[in-house]
Motif scaffolding. Structure first.
Motif, short mmCIF file in Angstrom:
data_model
loop_
_atom_site.label_atom_id
_atom_site.label_comp_id
_atom_site.label_asym_id
_atom_site.label_seq_id
_atom_site.Cartn_x
_atom_site.Cartn_y
_atom_site.Cartn_z
N SER A 107 0.93 -1.16 0.02
CA SER A 107 0.09 0.01 0.04
C SER A 107 1.03 1.27 0.11
O SER A 107 2.01 1.19 0.51
CB SER A 107 -0.93 -0.04 1.31
N PHE A 108 0.21 2.26 -0.51
CA PHE A 108 1.13 3.60 -0.71
C PHE A 108 0.23 4.82 -0.80
O PHE A 108 -0.95 4.55 -1.25
CB PHE A 108 2.04 3.78 -1.70
N LYS A 109 0.53 5.87 -0.08
CA LYS A 109 -0.27 6.99 0.02
C LYS A 109 -0.07 7.87 -1.11
O LYS A 109 0.95 8.02 -1.75
CB LYS A 109 -0.22 8.00 1.23
N ASP A 110 -1.08 8.49 -1.54
CA ASP A 110 -1.22 9.39 -2.81
C ASP A 110 -2.15 10.21 -2.62
O ASP A 110 -3.26 10.32 -2.79
CB ASP A 110 -1.67 8.52 -4.06
N GLY A 111 -1.85 11.36 -1.74
CA GLY A 111 -2.70 12.31 -1.33
C GLY A 111 -3.43 11.69 -0.36
O GLY A 111 -2.98 11.15 0.74
N LEU A 112 -4.97 11.89 -0.36
CA LEU A 112 -5.79 11.48 0.34
C LEU A 112 -6.33 9.90 0.32
O LEU A 112 -6.68 9.22 1.21
CB LEU A 112 -7.13 12.22 0.43
N TRP A 113 -5.59 9.50 -0.86
CA TRP A 113 -5.87 8.09 -1.32
C TRP A 113 -4.80 7.05 -0.82
O TRP A 113 -3.57 7.37 -0.71
CB TRP A 113 -5.97 8.07 -2.60
N VAL A 114 -5.09 6.04 -0.33
CA VAL A 114 -4.31 4.71 -0.05
C VAL A 114 -4.59 3.92 -1.40
O VAL A 114 -5.82 3.22 -1.49
CB VAL A 114 -4.78 4.14 1.20
N ASN A 115 -3.48 3.54 -1.99
CA ASN A 115 -3.47 2.72 -3.33
C ASN A 115 -2.87 1.53 -2.94
O ASN A 115 -1.80 1.36 -1.88
CB ASN A 115 -2.78 3.44 -4.31
N TYR A 116 -3.28 0.44 -3.37
CA TYR A 116 -2.82 -0.89 -3.25
C TYR A 116 -2.27 -1.51 -4.30
O TYR A 116 -2.98 -0.95 -5.63
CB TYR A 116 -4.13 -1.80 -2.89
N GLY A 117 -1.19 -1.87 -4.87
CA GLY A 117 -0.41 -2.67 -5.76
C GLY A 117 0.17 -4.04 -5.56
O GLY A 117 0.32 -4.36 -4.28
N VAL A 118 0.24 -4.76 -6.56
CA VAL A 118 0.97 -5.94 -6.34
C VAL A 118 2.52 -5.52 -6.03
O VAL A 118 3.09 -4.68 -6.36
CB VAL A 118 1.35 -6.91 -7.57
N ALA A 119 2.85 -6.45 -4.79
CA ALA A 119 4.42 -6.34 -4.44
C ALA A 119 5.48 -6.64 -5.51
O ALA A 119 4.98 -7.40 -6.27
CB ALA A 119 4.38 -7.06 -3.11
N ASP A 120 6.72 -6.09 -5.33
CA ASP A 120 7.67 -6.50 -6.03
C ASP A 120 8.34 -7.86 -5.83
O ASP A 120 9.05 -8.42 -6.73
CB ASP A 120 8.62 -5.55 -6.11
N GLY A 121 7.96 -8.68 -4.98
CA GLY A 121 8.40 -9.70 -4.51
C GLY A 121 9.65 -9.93 -3.76
O GLY A 121 10.20 -10.77 -3.41
N SER A 122 10.41 -8.78 -3.52
CA SER A 122 11.56 -8.71 -2.80
C SER A 122 11.72 -9.20 -1.38
O SER A 122 12.80 -9.58 -0.95
CB SER A 122 12.22 -7.43 -2.99
N ALA A 123 10.54 -9.10 -0.68
CA ALA A 123 10.54 -9.40 0.79
C ALA A 123 10.36 -10.96 1.04
O ALA A 123 10.79 -11.74 1.86
CB ALA A 123 9.28 -8.84 1.12
N SER A 124 9.98 -11.77 -0.13
CA SER A 124 9.81 -13.28 0.01
C SER A 124 9.91 -14.00 -1.22
O SER A 124 9.32 -13.52 -2.05
CB SER A 124 8.45 -13.53 0.59
N PRO A 125 10.63 -15.14 -1.13
CA PRO A 125 10.74 -15.82 -2.69
C PRO A 125 9.56 -16.61 -2.68
O PRO A 125 9.13 -16.60 -3.90
CB PRO A 125 11.99 -16.72 -2.19
N PHE A 126 8.74 -16.95 -1.65
CA PHE A 126 7.52 -17.52 -1.81
C PHE A 126 6.24 -16.66 -2.45
O PHE A 126 5.83 -16.84 -3.46
CB PHE A 126 6.66 -18.13 -0.63
#
Length: 115
Positions: free
Chosen positions: A59-78
């Motif tokens: 999740s990431f903030k964009d002004g007043l909005w909280v947007n969600y996106g697919v993670a880049d996978g760097s936190a877990s190989p699974f």
């Protein structure tokens, strides 16, 4: 093994799989996801929290909005493996095709103005 199970459990729910597939196309806020899936905002938020805890979604903030996106996978190989595979999996499923058709027409500003 604990984190592997967390990723698999996160993807064990059809709505969470659909959310992940939708977020592969574009970042979305909770209200857009809720509208696309026809579920309550609280339900969408709970599902997103589970996906985020499994490092499948960010999740990431964009002004007043909280947007969600697919993670880049760097936190877990699974998580990285599942994210990579999901890009190619299920594209021919009826429900995914229907979501892909309506996604371009879902806009947070239209949703907010209706309420």
């Amino acid at each position: 093994m604990k984190f592997f199970i967390k990723v698999m459990k996160a993807l064990s729910d059809p709505n969470r799989v659909k959310m992940t597939k939708m977020l592969q196309h574009k970042p979305m806020c909770v209200c857009e996801i809720q509208t696309a899936l026809g579920i309550a905002q609280s339900t969408a938020s709970k599902h997103l929290k589970i996906l985020e805890d499994a490092d499948l979604v960010t999740s990431f903030k964009d002004g007043l909005w909280v947007n969600y996106g697919v993670a880049d996978g760097s936190a877990s190989p699974f998580a990285a493996n599942m994210i990579g595979n999901l890009k190619h999996w299920l594209e021919d499923e009826r429900e995914i095709k229907e979501l892909n058709k309506i996604l371009p027409n879902i806009d947070r500003h239209d949703i907010v103005n209706k309420n």
